[in-house]
Write an enzyme that holds these catalytic residues in place. Structure first.
Site, PDB file in Angstrom:
ATOM      1  N   HIS A 130      23.161 -79.428   5.980  1.00 40.13           N
ATOM      2  CA  HIS A 130      22.791 -79.740   7.363  1.00 40.13           C
ATOM      3  C   HIS A 130      21.514 -80.580   7.400  1.00 40.13           C
ATOM      4  O   HIS A 130      21.439 -81.576   8.124  1.00 40.13           O
ATOM      5  CB  HIS A 130      22.599 -78.430   8.134  1.00 40.13           C
ATOM      6  CG  HIS A 130      21.996 -78.593   9.496  1.00 40.13           C
ATOM      7  ND1 HIS A 130      22.745 -78.573  10.658  1.00 40.13           N
ATOM      8  CD2 HIS A 130      20.697 -78.769   9.893  1.00 40.13           C
ATOM      9  CE1 HIS A 130      21.940 -78.737  11.699  1.00 40.13           C
ATOM     10  NE2 HIS A 130      20.695 -78.849  11.262  1.00 40.13           N
ATOM     11  N   GLU A 131      20.521 -80.199   6.613  1.00 35.39           N
ATOM     12  CA  GLU A 131      19.257 -80.946   6.609  1.00 35.39           C
ATOM     13  C   GLU A 131      19.440 -82.343   6.020  1.00 35.39           C
ATOM     14  O   GLU A 131      18.847 -83.308   6.506  1.00 35.39           O
ATOM     15  CB  GLU A 131      18.195 -80.164   5.833  1.00 35.39           C
ATOM     16  CG  GLU A 131      17.852 -78.803   6.423  1.00 35.39           C
ATOM     17  CD  GLU A 131      17.458 -78.874   7.886  1.00 35.39           C
ATOM     18  OE1 GLU A 131      16.944 -79.929   8.326  1.00 35.39           O
ATOM     19  OE2 GLU A 131      17.671 -77.889   8.605  1.00 35.39           O
ATOM     20  N   HIS A 134      20.760 -84.638   8.632  1.00 34.42           N
ATOM     21  CA  HIS A 134      19.703 -85.167   9.497  1.00 34.42           C
ATOM     22  C   HIS A 134      19.041 -86.389   8.858  1.00 34.42           C
ATOM     23  O   HIS A 134      18.760 -87.390   9.532  1.00 34.42           O
ATOM     24  CB  HIS A 134      18.633 -84.100   9.739  1.00 34.42           C
ATOM     25  CG  HIS A 134      18.957 -83.143  10.839  1.00 34.42           C
ATOM     26  ND1 HIS A 134      19.364 -83.543  12.085  1.00 34.42           N
ATOM     27  CD2 HIS A 134      18.902 -81.775  10.883  1.00 34.42           C
ATOM     28  CE1 HIS A 134      19.561 -82.482  12.854  1.00 34.42           C
ATOM     29  NE2 HIS A 134      19.297 -81.410  12.157  1.00 34.42           N
ATOM     30  N   GLU A 204      21.623 -81.746  16.559  1.00 37.67           N
ATOM     31  CA  GLU A 204      21.977 -80.512  15.857  1.00 37.67           C
ATOM     32  C   GLU A 204      23.483 -80.377  15.701  1.00 37.67           C
ATOM     33  O   GLU A 204      23.982 -80.021  14.628  1.00 37.67           O
ATOM     34  CB  GLU A 204      21.404 -79.296  16.599  1.00 37.67           C
ATOM     35  CG  GLU A 204      19.900 -79.139  16.469  1.00 37.67           C
ATOM     36  CD  GLU A 204      19.427 -79.079  15.032  1.00 37.67           C
ATOM     37  OE1 GLU A 204      20.037 -78.346  14.228  1.00 37.67           O
ATOM     38  OE2 GLU A 204      18.462 -79.788  14.699  1.00 37.67           O
TER      39      GLU A 204
END
Length: 301
Positions: A130-131, A134, A204
């Site tokens: 997930h990071e 980003h 998100e």
């Protein structure tokens, strides 16, 4: 579509900032606002990652000092076709993580000790994917710009009390009277905050989906989010509480000591995020136990 939506939100934030400058000081106020925005964003572009890592006393690690975390990030970066980011650990009991950096070549990911303590290797992979999403989408830069502009709008609103109603020459006078400036000084920062929250929520959802693709299993992140939500709700993060403007960076909202209305939440509801991830995996609607994968061996073990 997500890129277009974020672009429109950033354009709206910039337009709001310039409008506030014009309302405070006319044409000269708008030009000053433009110069301030450019200067603040230039500084944030080059220094925001260093500032945030220093703020949370993050310690850089490598394959020897944190072999599991570093190894997982290394594998995920390879799967995503990305440069290897710097990896940091934050000494905090609250399970959480964030990414920072202006682009994939100058990025860092950070995980708390609390996160590494309670997650399985698969769940940890879901969070770090997930990071990395980003970073790949340059959300870290977008978040920095929106946070900087939101703070600058508030700063301009405060300046309004000193300069807004006192200028009366033809080119530089404020179109507002004292009452108008008072109302604007309240509403403008609120509008900027709402735009910032909208950008954060949009990013998100997109990072959840892209992170699930990077690690190959949406349920790993869904399971991790259940644990992180419970942990963040019951465990303080004092540095985040003292710096609430950084809350949008974390994978789950680190703030709970200062309750705010959901309208101003930096994150979408965790239950909604989990539901979307489970739908990606074709899982049943009812969520499984967050401990279901505990102790399971796999490619990240």
């Amino acid at each position: 579509m997500n890129t277009l939506r974020v672009g429109l939100l950033l354009a709206g934030m910039t337009a709001l900032f310039l409008t506030v400058g014009w309302l405070i000081g006319g044409q000269a106020g708008m030009l000053i606002a433009l110069a301030v925005a450019a200067g603040m964003n230039f500084f944030a572009y080059w220094n925001s990652d260093k500032m945030i890592l220093r703020m949370y006393n993050a310690q850089e690690v490598d394959a020897r000092s944190a072999p599991q975390l570093y190894g997982i990030v290394q594998q995920l970066a390879q799967r995503a076709g990305m440069p290897m980011p710097r990896v940091y650990v934050i000494d905090s009991a609250q399970p959480n993580a964030f990414a920072t950096g202006r682009d994939p070549q100058n990025a860092a990911v950070a995980a708390t000790t609390g996160l590494m303590r309670i997650l399985t290797a698969e769940e940890l992979a879901g969070v770090m994917a997930h990071e990395l999403a980003h970073v790949k989408h340059r959300d870290t830069l977008t978040a920095t710009i929106t946070a900087t502009l939101a703070g600058a709008v508030g700063m301009l609103a405060n300046f309004a009390f000193f300069f807004g109603a006192t200028r009366n020459d033809e080119n530089n006078s404020s179109p507002l009277g004292f009452v108008g400036i008072l109302v604007m000084s309240i509403l403008a920062p609120m509008a900027a905050m709402i735009v910032q929250m909208a950008v954060s929520r949009t990013n998100e959802y997109a990072a959840d989906a892209a992170g699930a693709e990077i690690c190959g299993q949406p349920l790993w992140l869904a399971s991790a989010l259940e644990k992180l939500e419970a942990g963040a709700r019951h465990i303080d993060n004092p540095r985040a509480e003292n710096n609430p403007a950084t809350a949008h960076m974390f994978i789950v909202n680190p703030l709970h000591a200062r309750k705010v209305d959901s309208l101003f939440s930096t994150h979408p509801a965790t239950a909604n995020r989990i539901a979307r991830l489970r739908a990606m995996a074709g899982a049943p609607a009812a969520p499984a136990s967050p401990w279901a994968t505990a102790g399971r061996s796999g490619p990240w073990g």
